[in-house]
Design a protein around this motif. Structure first.
Motif, PDB file in Angstrom:
ATOM      1  N   LEU A   1      22.956  83.589  46.553  1.00  0.00           N
ATOM      2  CA  LEU A   1      24.038  82.868  47.223  1.00  0.00           C
ATOM      3  C   LEU A   1      25.329  82.947  46.419  1.00  0.00           C
ATOM      4  CD1 LEU A   1      22.286  79.622  48.548  1.00  0.00           C
ATOM      5  CD2 LEU A   1      22.691  81.772  49.756  1.00  0.00           C
ATOM      6  N   ALA A   2      25.208  82.927  45.088  1.00  0.00           N
ATOM      7  CA  ALA A   2      26.386  83.030  44.229  1.00  0.00           C
ATOM      8  C   ALA A   2      27.058  84.391  44.386  1.00  0.00           C
ATOM      9  CB  ALA A   2      26.001  82.791  42.773  1.00  0.00           C
ATOM     10  N   ALA A   3      26.243  85.446  44.321  1.00  0.00           N
ATOM     11  CA  ALA A   3      26.787  86.800  44.422  1.00  0.00           C
ATOM     12  C   ALA A   3      27.406  87.048  45.799  1.00  0.00           C
ATOM     13  CB  ALA A   3      25.698  87.825  44.140  1.00  0.00           C
ATOM     14  N   ALA A   4      26.728  86.601  46.855  1.00  0.00           N
ATOM     15  CA  ALA A   4      27.221  86.840  48.211  1.00  0.00           C
ATOM     16  C   ALA A   4      28.488  86.040  48.496  1.00  0.00           C
ATOM     17  CB  ALA A   4      26.146  86.484  49.227  1.00  0.00           C
ATOM     18  N   GLY A   5      28.609  84.858  47.904  1.00  0.00           N
ATOM     19  CA  GLY A   5      29.758  84.010  48.177  1.00  0.00           C
ATOM     20  C   GLY A   5      30.889  84.152  47.184  1.00  0.00           C
ATOM     21  N   GLY A   6      30.666  84.911  46.096  1.00  0.00           N
ATOM     22  CA  GLY A   6      31.698  85.059  45.089  1.00  0.00           C
ATOM     23  C   GLY A   6      31.986  83.769  44.344  1.00  0.00           C
ATOM     24  N   VAL A   7      30.928  82.976  44.114  1.00  0.00           N
ATOM     25  CA  VAL A   7      31.082  81.708  43.404  1.00  0.00           C
ATOM     26  C   VAL A   7      30.053  81.645  42.278  1.00  0.00           C
ATOM     27  CG1 VAL A   7      31.921  80.475  45.441  1.00  0.00           C
ATOM     28  CG2 VAL A   7      29.455  80.503  44.951  1.00  0.00           C
ATOM     29  N   GLY A   8      30.107  80.588  41.492  1.00  0.00           N
ATOM     30  CA  GLY A   8      29.072  80.270  40.535  1.00  0.00           C
ATOM     31  C   GLY A   8      28.414  78.966  40.929  1.00  0.00           C
ATOM     32  N   PHE A   9      27.397  78.558  40.178  1.00  0.00           N
ATOM     33  CA  PHE A   9      26.740  77.283  40.443  1.00  0.00           C
ATOM     34  C   PHE A   9      26.388  76.594  39.135  1.00  0.00           C
ATOM     35  CE2 PHE A   9      25.584  79.447  44.465  1.00  0.00           C
ATOM     36  CZ  PHE A   9      26.034  78.481  45.367  1.00  0.00           C
ATOM     37  N   VAL A  10      26.439  75.292  39.164  1.00  0.00           N
ATOM     38  CA  VAL A  10      25.838  74.464  38.125  1.00  0.00           C
ATOM     39  C   VAL A  10      24.637  73.782  38.760  1.00  0.00           C
ATOM     40  CG1 VAL A  10      26.094  72.436  36.643  1.00  0.00           C
ATOM     41  CG2 VAL A  10      27.964  74.098  36.829  1.00  0.00           C
ATOM     42  N   VAL A  11      23.450  74.049  38.206  1.00  0.00           N
ATOM     43  CA  VAL A  11      22.212  73.435  38.678  1.00  0.00           C
ATOM     44  C   VAL A  11      21.851  72.305  37.730  1.00  0.00           C
ATOM     45  CG1 VAL A  11      19.765  73.806  39.189  1.00  0.00           C
ATOM     46  CG2 VAL A  11      21.434  75.625  39.672  1.00  0.00           C
ATOM     47  N   GLU A  12      21.662  71.119  38.261  1.00  0.00           N
ATOM     48  CA  GLU A  12      21.340  69.945  37.452  1.00  0.00           C
ATOM     49  C   GLU A  12      19.824  69.871  37.254  1.00  0.00           C
ATOM     50  OE1 GLU A  12      23.582  68.074  36.149  1.00  0.00           O
ATOM     51  OE2 GLU A  12      25.404  68.231  37.374  1.00  0.00           O
ATOM     52  N   GLU A  13      19.367  70.032  36.002  1.00  0.00           N
ATOM     53  CA  GLU A  13      17.929  70.023  35.739  1.00  0.00           C
ATOM     54  C   GLU A  13      17.274  68.741  36.226  1.00  0.00           C
ATOM     55  OE1 GLU A  13      15.051  71.275  32.047  1.00  0.00           O
ATOM     56  OE2 GLU A  13      16.723  69.934  31.603  1.00  0.00           O
ATOM     57  N   ASN A  14      17.936  67.609  36.008  1.00  0.00           N
ATOM     58  CA  ASN A  14      17.355  66.320  36.400  1.00  0.00           C
ATOM     59  C   ASN A  14      17.207  66.168  37.913  1.00  0.00           C
ATOM     60  OD1 ASN A  14      17.057  65.474  33.794  1.00  0.00           O
ATOM     61  ND2 ASN A  14      18.860  64.131  33.776  1.00  0.00           N
ATOM     62  N   ALA A  15      17.957  66.972  38.673  1.00  0.00           N
ATOM     63  CA  ALA A  15      17.929  66.840  40.129  1.00  0.00           C
ATOM     64  C   ALA A  15      16.897  67.740  40.785  1.00  0.00           C
ATOM     65  CB  ALA A  15      19.319  67.139  40.705  1.00  0.00           C
ATOM     66  N   LEU A  16      16.310  68.685  40.040  1.00  0.00           N
ATOM     67  CA  LEU A  16      15.349  69.610  40.628  1.00  0.00           C
ATOM     68  C   LEU A  16      14.100  68.856  41.089  1.00  0.00           C
ATOM     69  CD1 LEU A  16      15.542  72.536  38.043  1.00  0.00           C
ATOM     70  CD2 LEU A  16      16.343  72.602  40.423  1.00  0.00           C
ATOM     71  N   PRO A  17      13.683  69.041  42.339  1.00  0.00           N
ATOM     72  CA  PRO A  17      12.447  68.395  42.789  1.00  0.00           C
ATOM     73  C   PRO A  17      11.243  69.087  42.141  1.00  0.00           C
ATOM     74  CG  PRO A  17      13.294  69.830  44.515  1.00  0.00           C
ATOM     75  CD  PRO A  17      14.328  69.826  43.422  1.00  0.00           C
ATOM     76  N   VAL A  18      10.337  68.311  41.587  1.00  0.00           N
ATOM     77  CA  VAL A  18       9.179  68.855  40.883  1.00  0.00           C
ATOM     78  C   VAL A  18       7.910  68.252  41.479  1.00  0.00           C
ATOM     79  CG1 VAL A  18       8.000  69.104  38.672  1.00  0.00           C
ATOM     80  CG2 VAL A  18      10.507  69.126  38.755  1.00  0.00           C
ATOM     81  N   ALA A  19       7.041  69.101  42.013  1.00  0.00           N
ATOM     82  CA  ALA A  19       5.751  68.630  42.521  1.00  0.00           C
ATOM     83  C   ALA A  19       4.850  68.274  41.338  1.00  0.00           C
ATOM     84  CB  ALA A  19       5.096  69.706  43.383  1.00  0.00           C
ATOM     85  N   ASP A  20       4.090  67.190  41.475  1.00  0.00           N
ATOM     86  CA  ASP A  20       3.204  66.760  40.395  1.00  0.00           C
ATOM     87  C   ASP A  20       2.239  67.867  39.987  1.00  0.00           C
ATOM     88  OD1 ASP A  20       4.400  64.273  40.426  1.00  0.00           O
ATOM     89  OD2 ASP A  20       2.836  63.319  41.633  1.00  0.00           O
ATOM     90  N   ILE A  21       1.766  68.640  40.960  1.00  0.00           N
ATOM     91  CA  ILE A  21       0.790  69.688  40.663  1.00  0.00           C
ATOM     92  C   ILE A  21       1.417  70.787  39.814  1.00  0.00           C
ATOM     93  CG2 ILE A  21       1.222  71.077  42.736  1.00  0.00           C
ATOM     94  CD1 ILE A  21      -2.239  70.309  41.306  1.00  0.00           C
TER      95      ILE A  21
END
Length: 357
Positions: free
Chosen positions: A256-276
């Motif tokens: 998505l970054a390459a196609a849109g010509g943008v960058g992203f900041v991904v927040e580690e604390n916001a990533l959904p994590v399944a218990d498994i």
């Protein structure tokens, strides 16, 4: 039934078409799919007609989206190890292709399949494979309208999916703008965790309870194409880009970054994590964030939404009984970074899937 073949009768192709395939897909003609504004596509001649091609009657202002994907059949590691059956890989083939239609925000209207198999493959194994395809299509509400069936030196599976969407409603990878929110429809890393757990990675004598093992392997046995979620994204009018996470969340964000010509900041604390996923990472001494972001075929949707449209989209999802997670934002600087809990920024961990050349 695992990947081990049965020892029953192995009929020739005409017999299988007449005795197995035709009854399984009978009565398709007349099926239709209708968009929200009433325009529709109707199947005039389906697999039951046994023509060379399926025929649809299309009306109204709409776009047709088409995608194609190949499944490696017995080259699936978990199939080779006996954890996936012929039914499972048929089901997976259908859902992998229908997920591409969902990621475009479209309603699936057809699946075309290529099923090649060794002559020695017993009828019950062939039937199971075809039933897997049929049942996955039923789950999504779209017919398998035919394709190609015949012999080969090994099982070879491929498919093409078709869908319809309102004119201008196709969700493309291009379009993300600085300030857009970056979101994902659910946890990722589950399919990769199944490979880590069942694929022989050293975990000593540690084991998960049977119910958790079943939940883990279901990522491969019963994946889901998120058609309802894709439709919510498409019809909202506030989503700027989208794709599925079949190559992993990291690969999706980078695309998505390459196609849109943008960058992203991904927040580690916001990533959904399944218990498994967290549990398997612990058992196998893996880095949890790397597993969540890496090459896991979870078929979630990763997308961007205009900042001022995020609350509107959240309501649309809530009204549909669905949800998504806001995991970051787009930047003018064309770098994709992970922001750790302590505020440090670094490159996204994890290994994205790369198709062999």
């Amino acid at each position: 039934m695992g990947s081990m073949q049965s020892t029953g009768t192995a009929s020739d192709e005409p017999t299988r078409l007449a005795d197995i395939v035709a009854p399984m897909f009978g009565g398709q003609s007349g099926w239709s799919q209708r968009l929200q504004d009433g325009v529709q596509a109707e199947l005039i001649a389906g697999a039951d007609a046994q023509d060379d091609c399926a025929v649809f009657e299309i009306d109204g202002p709409m776009e047709i989206v088409v995608g194609s994907d190949y499944v490696r059949g017995p080259k699936f590691q978990l199939y080779e190890l006996g954890h996936l059956s012929n039914y499972d890989i048929g089901y997976y083939l259908a859902m992998a292709n229908l997920s591409d239609i969902a990621a475009m925000g479209a309603l699936p209207i057809a699946l075309l399949t290529v099923v090649r198999y060794p002559r020695s493959l017993p009828d019950d194994d062939f039937t199971a494979l075809m039933e897997g395809i049929r049942d996955a299509c039923r789950q999504v509400g779209t017919p398998n309208v035919g394709g190609d069936i015949g012999s080969a030196e090994r099982i070879i599976l491929s498919a093409s999916a078709l869908g319809i969407v309102e004119r201008g409603g196709s969700l493309l990878r291009t379009g993300a703008r600085p300030g857009d929110r970056l979101c994902v429809t659910g946890p990722t890393g589950i399919a990769a965790s199944a490979q880590r757990y069942f694929g022989g990675l050293d975990r000593g004598s540690a084991k998960l309870p049977p119910a958790e093992e079943e939940a883990l392997i279901s990522a491969w046995r019963r994946p889901r194409a998120l058609v309802r979620e894709g439709r919510c994204l498409s019809t909202s009018g506030v989503v700027t880009s989208c794709q599925d996470t079949s190559d992993g969340l990291k690969a999706g964000v980078q695309s998505l970054a390459a196609a849109g010509g943008v960058g992203f900041v991904v927040e580690e604390n916001a990533l959904p994590v399944a218990d498994i996923v967290a549990e398997v990472a612990r058992l196998t001494n893996g880095d949890l964030t790397s597993v969540v972001l890496g090459d896991s075929v979870d078929f979630q949707l990763v997308f961007t939404v205009a900042e001022d449209g995020a609350s509107q989209l959240a309501k649309i999802f809530a009204d549909a009984g669905l949800g998504f997670c806001d995991i970051g934002y787009a930047t003018e600087e064309r770098q994709v970074r992970l922001r750790r809990a302590d505020g440090r920024e670094e490159e996204l961990p994890g290994v994205p899937w790369r198709h062999a050349t």
